[in-house]
Design an enzyme around this catalytic site. Structure first.
Site, PDB file in Angstrom:
ATOM      1  CG  ASP A  74      41.727  29.533  38.862  1.00 19.83           C
ATOM      2  OD1 ASP A  74      41.771  30.251  37.857  1.00 19.83           O
ATOM      3  OD2 ASP A  74      42.269  29.838  39.944  1.00 19.83           O
TER       4      ASP A  74
ATOM      5  CG  HIS B 288      44.778  32.585  40.718  1.00 23.51           C
ATOM      6  ND1 HIS B 288      43.762  32.153  39.900  1.00 23.51           N
ATOM      7  CD2 HIS B 288      44.920  33.900  40.478  1.00 23.51           C
ATOM      8  CE1 HIS B 288      43.308  33.182  39.193  1.00 23.51           C
ATOM      9  NE2 HIS B 288      43.999  34.250  39.520  1.00 23.51           N
TER      10      HIS B 288
HETATM   11  P1  NAX Z   1      40.836  47.240  40.047  1.00 24.85           P
HETATM   12  O1  NAX Z   1      42.105  47.858  39.595  1.00 24.85           O
HETATM   13  O2  NAX Z   1      39.573  47.558  39.359  1.00 24.85           O
HETATM   14  O3  NAX Z   1      40.617  47.584  41.590  1.00 24.85           O
HETATM   15  C1  NAX Z   1      41.627  47.458  42.538  1.00 24.85           C
HETATM   16  C2  NAX Z   1      41.349  48.466  43.617  1.00 24.85           C
HETATM   17  O4  NAX Z   1      42.272  48.242  44.693  1.00 24.85           O
HETATM   18  C3  NAX Z   1      41.522  49.909  43.192  1.00 24.85           C
HETATM   19  O5  NAX Z   1      40.348  50.641  43.511  1.00 24.85           O
HETATM   20  C4  NAX Z   1      42.719  50.394  44.015  1.00 24.85           C
HETATM   21  O6  NAX Z   1      42.609  51.761  44.384  1.00 24.85           O
HETATM   22  C5  NAX Z   1      42.630  49.486  45.221  1.00 24.85           C
HETATM   23  N1  NAX Z   1      43.873  49.346  45.977  1.00 24.85           N
HETATM   24  C6  NAX Z   1      45.148  49.331  45.513  1.00 24.85           C
HETATM   25  N2  NAX Z   1      46.020  49.233  46.518  1.00 24.85           N
HETATM   26  C7  NAX Z   1      45.288  49.181  47.658  1.00 24.85           C
HETATM   27  C8  NAX Z   1      45.615  49.107  49.029  1.00 24.85           C
HETATM   28  N3  NAX Z   1      46.895  49.071  49.411  1.00 24.85           N
HETATM   29  N4  NAX Z   1      44.616  49.084  49.931  1.00 24.85           N
HETATM   30  C9  NAX Z   1      43.339  49.142  49.535  1.00 24.85           C
HETATM   31  N5  NAX Z   1      42.958  49.238  48.251  1.00 24.85           N
HETATM   32  C10 NAX Z   1      43.923  49.249  47.318  1.00 24.85           C
HETATM   33  O7  NAX Z   1      41.125  45.657  40.054  1.00 24.85           O
HETATM   34  P2  NAX Z   1      40.063  44.471  40.078  1.00 24.85           P
HETATM   35  O8  NAX Z   1      39.675  44.127  38.700  1.00 24.85           O
HETATM   36  O9  NAX Z   1      39.013  44.780  41.082  1.00 24.85           O
HETATM   37  O10 NAX Z   1      41.000  43.263  40.586  1.00 24.85           O
HETATM   38  C11 NAX Z   1      41.552  43.256  41.885  1.00 24.85           C
HETATM   39  C12 NAX Z   1      42.568  42.140  42.016  1.00 24.85           C
HETATM   40  O11 NAX Z   1      41.982  40.861  41.807  1.00 24.85           O
HETATM   41  C13 NAX Z   1      43.712  42.224  40.991  1.00 24.85           C
HETATM   42  O12 NAX Z   1      44.939  41.983  41.686  1.00 24.85           O
HETATM   43  C14 NAX Z   1      43.422  41.071  40.058  1.00 24.85           C
HETATM   44  O13 NAX Z   1      44.596  40.586  39.441  1.00 24.85           O
HETATM   45  C15 NAX Z   1      42.844  40.070  41.014  1.00 24.85           C
HETATM   46  N6  NAX Z   1      42.079  38.961  40.445  1.00 24.85           N
HETATM   47  C16 NAX Z   1      42.188  37.732  41.041  1.00 24.85           C
HETATM   48  C17 NAX Z   1      41.484  36.631  40.615  1.00 24.85           C
HETATM   49  C18 NAX Z   1      41.607  35.304  41.297  1.00 24.85           C
HETATM   50  O14 NAX Z   1      41.004  34.357  40.804  1.00 24.85           O
HETATM   51  N7  NAX Z   1      42.328  35.150  42.410  1.00 24.85           N
HETATM   52  C19 NAX Z   1      40.603  36.718  39.421  1.00 24.85           C
HETATM   53  C20 NAX Z   1      40.153  38.122  39.119  1.00 24.85           C
HETATM   54  C21 NAX Z   1      41.224  39.171  39.279  1.00 24.85           C
HETATM   55  O15 NAX Z   1      42.053  39.168  38.141  1.00 24.85           O
END
Ligand code: NAX
Length: 328
Positions: free
Chosen positions: A159, A187
């Site tokens: 952000d 956020h």
């Molecule tokens: P993806 O869905 O591509 O990848 C997430 C991965 O996490 C998957 O491979 C899944 O198998 C794994 N996972 C799920 N539960 C798990 C657990 N208990 N232990 C270990 N791995 C686990 O998502 P992606 O685009 O990489 O985003 C990840 C997270 O970042 C999401 O929650 C998203 O909302 C968040 N974000 C946060 C941002 C921020 O500024 N704070 C911005 C970007 C993003 O939106």
């Protein structure tokens, strides 16, 4: 030669993980002279893809990369961890209520906090990226009573970087000419990007802009809704920019802020600026010798006060909701 730093990344097989791991291994997280060992945590369905990514990491022959371990066991993943990037989270799916989302993520971040408490190195630094990032960080922190609370942080650097970029565009300066921008609060769509203390080429940004309507109607919503705009345009959520912000956040936490500048981090509140103690909220911070401090003494005008309060109110409600679920 330095001992390698253990860096744990959860959600390693996801799209942010794919954009993040190569930059950690090439030295952008900690520094060009700091060797790293990677621990990748995934759920069982993600292990195979994580192995594929590890094969590619091998194929880069990064001189600083001293090992990769892949596991679905948090106790293994966080063993001896110096830095933990908690990226994997449960996304909100159609029809899911906020309570369901918080509960599903509690099921991830509580056990991870417990594993960090039991196994991480004494100098552990945690960055939560997975949404809802601030409250997930709070859940993990509460589950790790032996780790100093300030080691748990949530990412608002994306952000922050988005706001810098928008402000630079509007005022026609290079991004390097923007300083002292602040993201306050959660956020989420309620976050407040504050330019009243920011500088544009050494001048006060609000005075340079002299346009409160632009702030209220263009700048703030553009920054707050940028994630949705990326999804709309790209057909997938922000990944490379999110990974970049995670790199920036940890790099700054380890290596410090530049003289005369500050950054934004979601951190446990000490009560500064009227943010209730313990909430993980974004603040302006300076960093020195691996420790951050909230920038004190900023005057908060009515425009800012109302927006900070609204975002903090949302954080307080999230805390109440996870408390009611027994997650704190
Ligand atoms: P993806 O869905 O591509 O990848 C997430 C991965 O996490 C998957 O491979 C899944 O198998 C794994 N996972 C799920 N539960 C798990 C657990 N208990 N232990 C270990 N791995 C686990 O998502 P992606 O685009 O990489 O985003 C990840 C997270 O970042 C999401 O929650 C998203 O909302 C968040 N974000 C946060 C941002 C921020 O500024 N704070 C911005 C970007 C993003 O939106």
């Amino acid at each position: 030669t330095r001992t390698p730093v253990n860096v744990t990344v959860t959600g390693a097989a996801g799209q942010i993980g794919y954009a993040l791991l190569f930059r950690i291994a090439s030295g952008h997280l900690l520094g060009a002279d700091v060797p790293v060992k990677l621990r990748l945590l995934e759920i069982p369905q993600g292990l195979k893809a994580a192995e594929g990514t590890a094969m590619e990491l091998d194929d880069c022959a990064f001189p600083l990369l001293r090992g990769i371990e892949i596991t679905d066991d948090p106790n293994v993943a966080f063993d001896g961890a110096n830095v933990a990037l908690l990226v994997g989270a449960r996304p909100r799916t159609k029809g899911m209520e906020r309570g369901d989302l918080l509960e599903a993520n509690g099921g991830i971040f509580k056990p991870q906090g417990q594993a960090i408490n039991a196994h991480a190195a004494d100098d552990i630094k945690v960055l939560v990226v997975g949404n809802p990032a601030n409250t997930n960080a709070l859940i993990a922190q509460a589950a790790a009573p032996d780790v100093p609370a300030e080691r748990f942080t949530a990412m608002t650097r994306l952000d922050h970087n988005r706001a810098i970029s928008q402000l630079a565009k509007k005022t026609g300066v290079a991004v390097s000419e923007i300083r002292r921008l602040t993201i306050w609060g959660n956020h989420s769509a309620t976050q407040y990007p504050d330019v009243f203390h920011a500088e544009v080429a050494g001048k006060n940004a609000a005075e340079v802009l002299n346009d409160e309507a632009w702030l209220a109607d263009e700048f703030i919503p553009t920054v707050a809704k940028r994630g949705a705009a990326i999804i709309e345009a790209r057909g997938a959520s922000s990944a490379a920019s999110a990974a970049n912000a995670a790199i920036d956040h940890v790099h700054t936490w380890v290596n410090g802020t530049a003289d005369g500048d500050w950054t934004s981090m979601g951190i446990p509140s000490d009560g500064s600026y009227g943010v209730p103690e313990g909430l993980i909220s974004s603040f302006p911070v300076t960093v020195k010798n691996g420790a951050y401090e909230i920038v004190q003494g900023l005057e908060i005008n009515d425009f800012s006060r109302a927006r900070i309060d609204a975002s903090v109110k949302e954080l307080a409600e999230e805390r109440e909701a996870v408390r009611a679920l027994g997650l704190l």
